[in-house]
Design an enzyme around this catalytic site. Sequence first.
Site, PDB file in Angstrom:
ATOM      1  N   PHE A 249       0.831  -1.200   0.000  1.00  0.00           N
ATOM      2  CA  PHE A 249       0.000   0.000   0.000  1.00  0.00           C
ATOM      3  C   PHE A 249       0.872   1.259   0.000  1.00  0.00           C
ATOM      4  CE2 PHE A 249      -3.265  -2.967   1.343  1.00  0.00           C
ATOM      5  CZ  PHE A 249      -4.361  -2.475   0.655  1.00  0.00           C
ATOM      6  N   ALA A 273       3.666  -3.270   9.527  1.00  0.00           N
ATOM      7  CA  ALA A 273       3.264  -3.943   8.293  1.00  0.00           C
ATOM      8  C   ALA A 273       4.322  -3.825   7.197  1.00  0.00           C
ATOM      9  CB  ALA A 273       1.938  -3.376   7.795  1.00  0.00           C
ATOM     10  N   GLY A 277       5.876  -6.452   4.061  1.00  0.00           N
ATOM     11  CA  GLY A 277       5.701  -6.032   2.676  1.00  0.00           C
ATOM     12  C   GLY A 277       4.265  -5.671   2.355  1.00  0.00           C
ATOM     13  N   LYS A 278       3.446  -5.524   3.374  1.00  0.00           N
ATOM     14  CA  LYS A 278       2.038  -5.174   3.133  1.00  0.00           C
ATOM     15  C   LYS A 278       1.885  -3.706   2.750  1.00  0.00           C
ATOM     16  CE  LYS A 278       0.489  -8.662   6.452  1.00  0.00           C
ATOM     17  NZ  LYS A 278      -0.084  -8.897   7.811  1.00  0.00           N
ATOM     18  N   VAL A 279       2.773  -2.878   3.247  1.00  0.00           N
ATOM     19  CA  VAL A 279       2.825  -1.474   2.816  1.00  0.00           C
ATOM     20  C   VAL A 279       4.216  -1.207   2.273  1.00  0.00           C
ATOM     21  CG1 VAL A 279       1.097  -0.759   4.518  1.00  0.00           C
ATOM     22  CG2 VAL A 279       3.520  -0.555   5.072  1.00  0.00           C
TER      23      VAL A 279
END
Length: 308
Positions: A249, A273, A277-279
Amino acid sequence: MDCDIPVRQAHLKPGMSVNDLVTVMEQAGAYNGGAFSRAVSIYTSMLTDARATRFLGFAGAMVPAGMGGIVSDLIRDGRVDALVSTGANLTHDVIEAIGCHHFKGTERCNDVDLRHEEINRIYDVYLPNDAFIAFEEFMQGVYSELEDGSVISISDLLAHIGSKLETGILATAARHNIPVFCPAIQDSMIGLQYWLFRQGRKVTVDAFADMTKIIDLCFESERAGALFIGGGVPKNFILQSMLMTPKGFTYAIQLTGDRPDLGGLSGATLDEARSWGKVEEDAETVTVYCDATITFPLLVATAMERIS
């Protein structure tokens, strides 16, 4: 670390707009007031970024607290591309849409007396059992229109429900063709009513079909932003969907009352996060630890004022 920006003392005046107030909070810049002013800045950027796909995670008893109207207005105004909600919020959205109401009460009460009077309590919000009787009649009527032997995704089931309503989150989302995901729909009265319906009918709800739909949205997005009201399943469902792509994100905001030091996802910072690697590493993120019934309306109102 940049430590050369002074804290400016707040001065308030009569007639200040919400944006004026948040600007003062930004100049002070401390604690959750400072975090909130950063949230407004990030959310405004997210809404004005024409390349961004915008996800909204909606947890906590927000519809009983009167916050559902903000969500339906955001969908109406084209500021949400995908909504992920708890089943409870959608249940209460339907209850409001069919003409029933939640009532203001107090947390100081005799809950045994309420039980005898057939009144259900959500902290200081009260909901009579009559609302659930009307809800059951409505839901069974809506479910009865499903074709025997058919297979349907949860989001399509919710769109079907929304198509039978005039107002509210599900109605607005159905009218504007915005997907509503509810990965834990079984954990709600909508799910219980479906369980009752399927005792005599053969309609299959594919619990995994929506994973393809939301992951495709993540893959197709050039940039993506997420606003999380609370945490729980909606937060994780959004973040894990982006985790399946090679990107993260670009914008992420969380409004929560949960603490990070207990290790739960609902209180976890969005900086955390990044390790998954989610953001993105350079993403604009902020977590505001405060009651979302305060921060959510102020966030949206200030962003709307800045955009207009």
